[in-house]
Design a protein around this motif. Structure first.
Motif, PDB file in Angstrom:
ATOM      1  N   VAL A 137      16.483   4.131  -3.727  1.00 25.81           N
ATOM      2  CA  VAL A 137      15.689   3.552  -2.869  1.00 25.81           C
ATOM      3  C   VAL A 137      14.191   3.937  -2.762  1.00 25.81           C
ATOM      4  O   VAL A 137      13.172   3.116  -2.631  1.00 25.81           O
ATOM      5  CB  VAL A 137      16.580   3.228  -1.535  1.00 25.81           C
ATOM      6  N   LEU A 138      14.065   5.177  -2.402  1.00 25.39           N
ATOM      7  CA  LEU A 138      12.649   5.884  -2.429  1.00 25.39           C
ATOM      8  C   LEU A 138      11.952   5.718  -3.856  1.00 25.39           C
ATOM      9  O   LEU A 138      10.795   5.320  -3.663  1.00 25.39           O
ATOM     10  CB  LEU A 138      13.061   7.529  -2.078  1.00 25.39           C
ATOM     11  N   MET A 139      12.547   5.680  -4.994  1.00 26.22           N
ATOM     12  CA  MET A 139      12.033   5.619  -6.020  1.00 26.22           C
ATOM     13  C   MET A 139      11.323   3.908  -6.097  1.00 26.22           C
ATOM     14  O   MET A 139      10.054   3.643  -6.496  1.00 26.22           O
ATOM     15  CB  MET A 139      12.749   5.693  -7.262  1.00 26.22           C
ATOM     16  N   GLN A 140      12.502   3.085  -5.948  1.00 24.05           N
ATOM     17  CA  GLN A 140      11.738   1.799  -5.968  1.00 24.05           C
ATOM     18  C   GLN A 140      10.823   1.413  -4.916  1.00 24.05           C
ATOM     19  O   GLN A 140      10.058   0.456  -5.143  1.00 24.05           O
ATOM     20  CB  GLN A 140      12.967   0.889  -5.818  1.00 24.05           C
ATOM     21  N   THR A 141      10.772   2.144  -3.830  1.00 19.82           N
ATOM     22  CA  THR A 141       9.780   1.819  -2.718  1.00 19.82           C
ATOM     23  C   THR A 141       8.633   2.081  -3.056  1.00 19.82           C
ATOM     24  O   THR A 141       7.345   1.741  -2.557  1.00 19.82           O
ATOM     25  CB  THR A 141      10.547   2.202  -1.302  1.00 19.82           C
TER      26      THR A 141
ATOM     27  N   PHE B 258       2.408   4.700  -3.406  1.00 17.94           N
ATOM     28  CA  PHE B 258       1.312   5.668  -3.684  1.00 17.94           C
ATOM     29  C   PHE B 258       1.696   6.792  -4.682  1.00 17.94           C
ATOM     30  O   PHE B 258       0.807   7.498  -5.180  1.00 17.94           O
ATOM     31  CB  PHE B 258       0.725   6.051  -2.335  1.00 17.94           C
ATOM     32  N   VAL B 259       3.065   6.736  -4.647  1.00 19.78           N
ATOM     33  CA  VAL B 259       3.529   7.886  -5.640  1.00 19.78           C
ATOM     34  C   VAL B 259       3.365   7.788  -7.248  1.00 19.78           C
ATOM     35  O   VAL B 259       3.943   6.989  -7.318  1.00 19.78           O
ATOM     36  CB  VAL B 259       5.151   8.289  -5.363  1.00 19.78           C
ATOM     37  N   PRO B 260       2.440   8.657  -7.600  1.00 20.17           N
ATOM     38  CA  PRO B 260       2.350   8.320  -9.251  1.00 20.17           C
ATOM     39  C   PRO B 260       3.813   8.507  -9.882  1.00 20.17           C
ATOM     40  O   PRO B 260       4.548   9.155  -9.636  1.00 20.17           O
ATOM     41  CB  PRO B 260       1.666   9.644  -9.713  1.00 20.17           C
ATOM     42  N   ALA B 261       3.888   7.402 -10.979  1.00 18.50           N
ATOM     43  CA  ALA B 261       5.001   7.279 -11.506  1.00 18.50           C
ATOM     44  C   ALA B 261       5.841   8.668 -12.069  1.00 18.50           C
ATOM     45  O   ALA B 261       6.852   8.862 -12.078  1.00 18.50           O
ATOM     46  CB  ALA B 261       5.039   6.306 -12.641  1.00 18.50           C
ATOM     47  N   VAL B 262       4.874   9.308 -12.900  1.00 16.31           N
ATOM     48  CA  VAL B 262       5.172  10.840 -13.536  1.00 16.31           C
ATOM     49  C   VAL B 262       5.971  11.556 -12.429  1.00 16.31           C
ATOM     50  O   VAL B 262       6.899  12.218 -12.905  1.00 16.31           O
ATOM     51  CB  VAL B 262       3.950  11.500 -14.089  1.00 16.31           C
ATOM     52  N   ILE B 263       5.583  11.544 -11.193  1.00 15.41           N
ATOM     53  CA  ILE B 263       6.003  12.673 -10.395  1.00 15.41           C
ATOM     54  C   ILE B 263       7.499  12.078 -10.091  1.00 15.41           C
ATOM     55  O   ILE B 263       8.436  12.978  -9.812  1.00 15.41           O
ATOM     56  CB  ILE B 263       5.166  12.603  -8.813  1.00 15.41           C
TER      57      ILE B 263
ATOM     58  N   ASP C 225       2.657  -5.904  -8.994  1.00 13.27           N
ATOM     59  CA  ASP C 225       3.816  -5.238  -8.545  1.00 13.27           C
ATOM     60  C   ASP C 225       5.155  -5.341  -9.698  1.00 13.27           C
ATOM     61  O   ASP C 225       6.009  -5.350  -9.310  1.00 13.27           O
ATOM     62  CB  ASP C 225       4.234  -5.762  -7.106  1.00 13.27           C
ATOM     63  N   VAL C 226       4.608  -5.277 -10.764  1.00 14.14           N
ATOM     64  CA  VAL C 226       5.753  -5.342 -12.062  1.00 14.14           C
ATOM     65  C   VAL C 226       6.137  -3.973 -12.155  1.00 14.14           C
ATOM     66  O   VAL C 226       5.514  -2.964 -12.337  1.00 14.14           O
ATOM     67  CB  VAL C 226       5.085  -5.966 -13.323  1.00 14.14           C
ATOM     68  N   LYS C 227       7.545  -3.740 -12.340  1.00 18.28           N
ATOM     69  CA  LYS C 227       8.089  -2.493 -12.563  1.00 18.28           C
ATOM     70  C   LYS C 227       8.005  -2.228 -13.880  1.00 18.28           C
ATOM     71  O   LYS C 227       8.283  -2.668 -14.876  1.00 18.28           O
ATOM     72  CB  LYS C 227       9.694  -2.656 -12.047  1.00 18.28           C
ATOM     73  N   PRO C 228       7.577  -0.856 -13.970  1.00 21.00           N
ATOM     74  CA  PRO C 228       7.492  -0.281 -15.695  1.00 21.00           C
ATOM     75  C   PRO C 228       8.944   0.040 -16.032  1.00 21.00           C
ATOM     76  O   PRO C 228       9.877   0.191 -15.443  1.00 21.00           O
ATOM     77  CB  PRO C 228       6.691   1.069 -15.219  1.00 21.00           C
ATOM     78  N   PHE C 229       8.904   0.005 -17.497  1.00 23.70           N
ATOM     79  CA  PHE C 229       9.981   0.274 -18.064  1.00 23.70           C
ATOM     80  C   PHE C 229      10.915   1.378 -17.882  1.00 23.70           C
ATOM     81  O   PHE C 229      12.083   1.444 -17.693  1.00 23.70           O
ATOM     82  CB  PHE C 229       9.912   0.212 -19.643  1.00 23.70           C
TER      83      PHE C 229
ATOM     84  N   SER D  47       0.840  -1.008  -0.109  1.00 24.22           N
ATOM     85  CA  SER D  47      -0.081   0.192   0.094  1.00 24.22           C
ATOM     86  C   SER D  47       0.744   1.340  -0.162  1.00 24.22           C
ATOM     87  O   SER D  47       0.224   2.460  -0.334  1.00 24.22           O
ATOM     88  CB  SER D  47      -0.927  -0.020   1.228  1.00 24.22           C
ATOM     89  N   TYR D  48       2.195   1.031   0.436  1.00 21.60           N
ATOM     90  CA  TYR D  48       3.091   2.345   0.572  1.00 21.60           C
ATOM     91  C   TYR D  48       3.527   2.829  -0.922  1.00 21.60           C
ATOM     92  O   TYR D  48       4.130   3.601  -1.031  1.00 21.60           O
ATOM     93  CB  TYR D  48       4.341   2.041   1.536  1.00 21.60           C
TER      94      TYR D  48
END
Length: 496
Positions: free
Chosen positions: A305-309, A244-249, A317-321, A241-242
């Motif tokens: 670490v912050l980006m990945q988390t 929560f940050v939109p990828a574009v940001i 939970d698949v990482k986008p390109f 659940s953590y």
């Protein structure tokens, strides 16, 4: 109809505490006393390693007696933890010894979670470690006194002894306060108490406080080891659940620093070319900006670490390109920054010699480089990164603990001075190297005719001699210290 009280006829008995638990409870108290009386007092010395080695043996005995199932991988990690308990024998640097003790502490407490069923260095390694060190010991915190006092419950007379001991324990702080007040109120009473204390054969009242502080330590130790009998926490494997940050940001936040890293890359090629061509001040280039580069490398690791988390991902939970791309880009730029920093450090060492800080910083930068390489590989292929990081860190940390960096520094500087690579030998810097500098310094003292250099070397050896006399012979014993003492005995005549 008369109601029948069945509970009166069949009283429910409390479950008995196994005798083995009572033995382990009192053994944990002994361990707690070793910690408060020896390990804390002789910080960074041999007692720290002895305490953690005993803790490992204590946990292994508990696993054996309680028939707790372990895997070969658990035994390997246990062996590594025990190995680093012996660091104080091979290293006279108290700070490094403290780090080795902390490493053993982390491995032991993580093993309590792994043996309970957590995946060894799996996806939730950090969470399992935090739970095993900060939650599970306190869940079983009260089991230690319960198990320890169980031996007094077998007979009423033993119970009375127990109650008396508890009463005396409660009376200690109150009695202490009352006696202090009485001493201050009457001189004759104070003289009698003083005469009584003098008559006590080498007794220190600080031992009482050490025993009192050993009790919560024992409860923590016993609670951690006892937790191996329970099941490890189960984690939710779905998208946390953590995130929560939109990828574009996240991408927009790191794009500007990537642009400046690209510009910085171009400038570094120009600077290095100028340094090689001698159009740039060599020593100024070597010194300038090194620690700033180290800080940038650490900041980049935090950013990744912050980006990945926290960045949102795709289904399951698949990482986008884009997340993988930005992670690789920042990691690649960081590797370039690390290479630049290490190049500058090597230039600086070649010009001015090695010091402990320069050696430690170089070691840390190499460790960071390994971490960023593993992060890049993870973006291309999923693998058990925590296991590989553990193996890499263990090797690197083993070099720090068992590599005798202080002795290497002293021998390198002396060798560089003899060969002419260093114009002047900074003998004063040998003071931070401690016992490991004594043997190389003694050898140089025997083979140099420079009176000014001899004077400096004598000061270094005299400082080591004084430290050797003041440090407890057993608590701070190490092979570098024994080697230093033998070297000083050999040149005793030259030191006068």
């Amino acid at each position: 109809m008369e109601e029948v009280n069945y509970t009166a006829d069949f009283p429910i008995e409390k479950p008995k505490v196994p005798a083995a638990d009572a033995v382990f409870a009192w053994a944990s108290l002994a361990l707690g006393f070793v910690f408060t009386h020896f390990a804390v007092k002789y910080f960074g010395g041999l007692w720290g390693g002895i305490f953690w080695a005993l803790f490992g043996v204590f946990g292994a005995a508990f696993v054996k007696v309680k028939s707790v199932s372990v895997k070969p991988s658990h035994i390997v990690v246990f062996g590594i933890a025990e190995l680093f308990c012996f660091v104080p024998l091979f290293c006279a640097n108290y700070f490094v010894n403290f780090l080795a003790a902390a490493f053993s502490f982390i491995l032991y407490f993580y093993l309590t979670a792994a043996i309970s069923g957590a995946e060894l260095f799996g996806r939730h390694f950090i969470l399992d470690l935090m739970i095993s060190a900060m939650v599970r010991p306190f869940e079983n915190f009260a089991r230690q006194p319960k198990s320890a006092f169980s031996i007094f419950r077998r007979r009423s007379r033993s119970k009375n002894v127990l109650y008396a001991l508890i009463g005396l324990l409660i009376a200690v702080p109150l009695t202490f306060v009352v006696v202090i007040l009485l001493i201050r109120s009457d001189e004759l009473f104070a003289d009698w108490i003083n005469d009584f204390v003098i008559c006590l054969p080498n007794f220190s009242f600080s031992v009482i406080w050490e025993i009192l502080f050993a009790i919560p330590i024992a409860m923590y130790i016993f609670g951690a080891v006892f937790s191996m009998r329970g099941a490890a926490p189960v984690h939710n494997e779905s998208a946390p659940s953590y995130r929560f940050v939109p990828a574009v940001i996240g991408y927009a936040a790191v794009t500007p620093i990537c642009v400046f890293y690209f510009i910085y890359t171009i400038t570094q090629f120009v600077n290095i070319a100028n340094a090689i061509g001698k159009t740039l001040d060599y020593s100024n280039f070597a010194r300038h900006g090194f620690f700033q580069l180290c800080a940038i490398a650490v900041i980049n690791l935090v950013v990744i670490v912050l980006m990945q988390t926290f960045t949102r991902r795709k289904e399951n939970d698949v990482k986008p390109f884009a997340l993988r791309f930005y992670t690789v880009m920042i990691s690649a730029f960081t590797l370039l920054i690390i290479a630049t920093a290490i190049t500058k450090m090597l230039m600086y060492i070649g010009e001015y010699g090695m010091t402990l800080m320069r050696m430690y910083t170089s070691w840390f930068m190499v460790l960071l480089a390994v971490v960023f390489v593993l992060i890049i590989v993870l973006q291309a292929r999923d693998y058990a990164i925590w296991r590989v990081m553990f193996a890499a860190f263990t090797v690197m940390f083993g070099l720090l603990c068992f590599g005798d960096f202080e002795g290497v520094i002293a021998r390198y500087n002396i060798s560089a001075y003899r060969s002419g690579a260093l114009e002047e030998l900074d003998v004063g810097a040998f003071g931070e190297l401690g016992y490991s500098a004594a043997a190389p310094a003694a050898e140089l003292l025997e083979n140099t005719s420079d009176e000014r250099l001899k004077y400096g070397l004598k000061d270094v050896l005299e400082e080591v001699r004084i430290s050797n006399e003041y440090d407890d012979e057993f608590a701070y014993f190490s092979f570098p210290r024994a080697k230093a003492w033998a070297a000083m005995e050999r040149v005793k005549g030259l030191m006068r």
